[in-house]
Design a protein around this motif. Structure first.
Motif: not given
Length: 284
Positions: A161-166, A197-208, A223-232
């Motif tokens: 994903c990072l390769e595509l973003m770069k 993180r520098p490239y994120i513009s949209y979030i899908h909410i689901k966990d596994a 998925g560490n959803v709570a921690e990442i949402l707090s960081r966002l």
């Protein structure tokens, strides 16, 4: 009392998981106070199969119910990398037209399925060629392609994903971050977040769940959803949080059947409510 987070982030959703009927989708969304849809399908048709006249009619129906489209939940890029690209590019051009009718600049897309058992790197040049052509067209039509990480495509891991973003990140190519899809690929989501993180513009909410890959309500998986949402929240994210329940195989869903019947809800409606309530809990 815990502080609410991401209060400026509108909640959107894949409402086709409620029911195939657009009327039934919008009825529950109005009940829950959700004003956005990431439109993927409705009334028996996938999004790319809508004609322009049908898209205009859908727009009038949604607008009458106070619901807007946050993004086109398109299948673009969700074909084998070895498949003929020409007809798929025509489908892409059509989806861009639909985005304009639906008053959204966002189009969800993917980076092509890799043949099973083959090395993704051996298809890198063809992936890049196709992505370059789509991003160039997006720039000409002033839309934003939101690349979603998805298992078995080229951009399944954070590294690719990072390769595509770069290579393509800019006004017309950005990142959708999907927690569950990373878990299902064996990718640590915290590592993925740090990379993307520098490239994120949209979030899908689901966990596994890490061990099985089963999708569960947000916050109940690995998925560490709570921690990442707090960081966002701390880092000032103000984009969409798009709910994608995918709870058809959720082990706890059967326990909801009694409550669903008592409230007059179908399993799809009840599963969607469970996913929504889990997100609201995480947001405080």
């Amino acid at each position: 009392m815990e502080r609410k987070i991401l209060t400026n982030c509108p909640v959107s959703c894949f409402a086709d998981e409620i029911d195939p009927s657009v009327d039934k989708q919008t009825a529950l969304l109005k009940e829950l106070g959700i004003g956005w849809i990431e439109f993927r399908s409705g009334d028996g048709k996938g999004v790319a199969d809508y004609t322009e006249k049908e898209a205009e009619a859908l727009m009038r129906r949604l607008s009458a119910d106070g619901i807007r489209i946050s993004a086109v939940g398109s299948p673009i890029g969700k074909i084998d990398i070895t498949a003929d690209f020409a007809p798929h590019f025509e489908t892409y051009r059509h989806v861009v037209e639909l985005a304009g009718i639906w008053d959204t600049s966002f189009i969800r897309m993917f980076s092509f399925f890799i043949p099973q058992g083959q090395e993704p790197g051996s298809f890198r040049d063809e992936v890049m060629r196709r992505m370059d052509r789509m991003v160039e067209y997006a720039a000409r039509r002033n839309v934003v392609l939101l690349h979603e990480n998805e298992k078995d495509i080229y951009g399944d891991t954070a590294e690719r994903c990072l390769e595509l973003m770069k290579a393509f990140y800019g006004e017309h190519f950005r990142c959708t971050f999907d927690f569950a899809n990373f878990v299902q690929c064996g990718q640590n989501t915290l590592e993925a977040y740090d990379m993307l993180r520098p490239y994120i513009s949209y979030i899908h909410i689901k966990d596994a769940l890490w061990e099985s890959g089963d999708v569960v309500p947000a916050g109940e998986g690995d998925g560490n959803v709570a921690e990442i949402l707090s960081r966002l929240d701390r880092e000032g994210y103000a984009g969409f949080l798009s709910l994608e329940p995918h709870l058809a195989d959720f082990a706890g869903l059967k326990a909801l059947e009694k409550e669903a019947k008592e409230r007059g809800r179908t399993d799809g409606e009840s599963a969607f409510c469970t996913a929504y309530q889990a997100l609201i809990k995480l947001l405080g």
